[in-house]
Design an enzyme around this catalytic site. Structure first.
Site, PDB file in Angstrom:
ATOM      1  N   ARG A 145       0.849  -1.199   0.000  1.00  0.00           N
ATOM      2  CA  ARG A 145       0.000   0.000   0.000  1.00  0.00           C
ATOM      3  C   ARG A 145       0.884   1.248   0.000  1.00  0.00           C
ATOM      4  O   ARG A 145       0.598   2.217   0.693  1.00  0.00           O
ATOM      5  CB  ARG A 145      -0.936  -0.003   1.236  1.00  0.00           C
ATOM      6  CG  ARG A 145      -2.008  -1.073   1.193  1.00  0.00           C
ATOM      7  CD  ARG A 145      -3.055  -0.813   0.118  1.00  0.00           C
ATOM      8  NE  ARG A 145      -4.073  -1.849   0.065  1.00  0.00           N
ATOM      9  CZ  ARG A 145      -4.027  -2.907  -0.748  1.00  0.00           C
ATOM     10  NH1 ARG A 145      -3.012  -3.089  -1.573  1.00  0.00           N
ATOM     11  NH2 ARG A 145      -5.006  -3.791  -0.734  1.00  0.00           N
ATOM     12  N   TYR A 148      -0.752   4.428  -1.740  1.00  0.00           N
ATOM     13  CA  TYR A 148      -2.035   4.610  -1.034  1.00  0.00           C
ATOM     14  C   TYR A 148      -1.794   5.189   0.358  1.00  0.00           C
ATOM     15  O   TYR A 148      -2.409   6.188   0.749  1.00  0.00           O
ATOM     16  CB  TYR A 148      -2.757   3.261  -0.938  1.00  0.00           C
ATOM     17  CG  TYR A 148      -4.100   3.338  -0.267  1.00  0.00           C
ATOM     18  CD1 TYR A 148      -5.184   3.912  -0.912  1.00  0.00           C
ATOM     19  CD2 TYR A 148      -4.293   2.821   1.014  1.00  0.00           C
ATOM     20  CE1 TYR A 148      -6.428   3.977  -0.296  1.00  0.00           C
ATOM     21  CE2 TYR A 148      -5.528   2.881   1.633  1.00  0.00           C
ATOM     22  CZ  TYR A 148      -6.597   3.459   0.977  1.00  0.00           C
ATOM     23  OH  TYR A 148      -7.819   3.526   1.585  1.00  0.00           O
TER      24      TYR A 148
END
Ligand code: NAD
Length: 246
Positions: A145, A148
């Site tokens: 991630r 993100y």
């Protein structure tokens, strides 16, 4: 009596998942909801629901946002929900992936606020802006991630700056930081992995309450932050993650 009676509640990404749950709950609580999404097909499911007006809006498009903001007579609540989860590490994140994630997850919040904050100031009765972050951010790292997490950390910082700059106008800014919530895009992310059943088990394993969150559980928090019940709350990050970050 509803908890949001008399409030005009604008949100992005209302077509599915958390945004859709919030649109439905806010309308049930008496708000006049303006539910927007880039995907007009998804919005059709909300058409005809009492208290909900739908509007196609691409939060990457500054001109569309300007036109949309100018078309509204009044607003009390803005929920910036749109976002995208890129899967991968630094090594999987090309510059175009970085730019897309930052444009959708962060710049869109800047653009929306740059049209809605002056509106709220001019109205002179305060307001509540709720920005979608994630527990995967400055709060916690998660594998794959990379961009993100960077975008959602940026949302948390942006939110605090806005909160401190506009507190004298009684405009409140808060972020919500969910763990893993069972939404259509999460199901897509599981399907995209080689073994969706294992991916499901892995997502559950990391949340100490032993299950995924539901969109309604996130919507309850958004309704609280939108309502006058939270009038003394601003500049905060609300973790709602099934215990993942304990
Ligand atoms: P989702 O990903 O299932 O749906 C996203 C919606 O956003 C879709 O209806 C899509 O059409 C819309 N959208 C995409 N691009 C858009 C654009 N340019 N303009 C306007 N709308 C656009 O929704 P979700 O999983 O409920 O996630 C919503 C938000 O919550 C995102 O910001 C996400 O990062 C965040 N979040 C989700 C989870 C989770 O586990 N689902 C956890 C933490 C945070």
């Amino acid at each position: 009596m509803g908890r949001l009676d008399g409030k005009v509640f604008v949100l992005s990404a209302a077509g599915q998942g958390i945004g859709k749950a919030v649109a439905l709950m806010a309308a049930k609580e008496g708000a006049k909801v303006i539910a927007t999404d880039v995907n007009g097909e998804l919005l059709k499911q909300l058409e005809g629901v009492p208290g909900i007006h739908t509007q196609v809006l691409d939060v990457l498009n500054k001109q569309e946002i300007e036109k949309f903001a100018n078309s509204l007579d009044s607003v009390d609540v803005l929920f910036n929900c749109a976002g995208f989860v890129h899967h991968g590490t630094l090594l999987d994140c090309a510059e175009k992936d970085w730019d897309f994630s930052f444009n959708l997850n962060v710049k869109s919040v800047y653009t929306m606020c740059s049209y809605f904050v002056p509106k709220l100031i001019a109205q002179g009765r305060g307001g509540s802006i709720i920005n979608m972050a994630s527990v995967v951010s400055s709060i916690k790292g998660a594998p794959n991630r990379f961009v993100y997490g960077a975008t959602k950390a940026a949302v948390i910082g942006l939110n605090k700056s806005l909160a401190v700059d506009f507190v004298q106008h009684k405009i409140r800014f808060n972020t919500i930081c969910p763990g893993t919530v069972d939404t259509p895009s999460l199901r897509d992310r599981m399907a995209a992995q080689g073994d969706p059943e294992q991916a499901y088990k892995d997502f559950i394993a990391r949340q100490k309450l032993g299950r995924l969150g539901t969109p309604d559980e996130i919507a309850y928090l958004v309704v609280y932050l939108a309502s006058d019940e939270s009038n003394f709350v601003t500049g905060q990050d609300f973790i709602i993650d099934g215990g993942w970050s304990i």
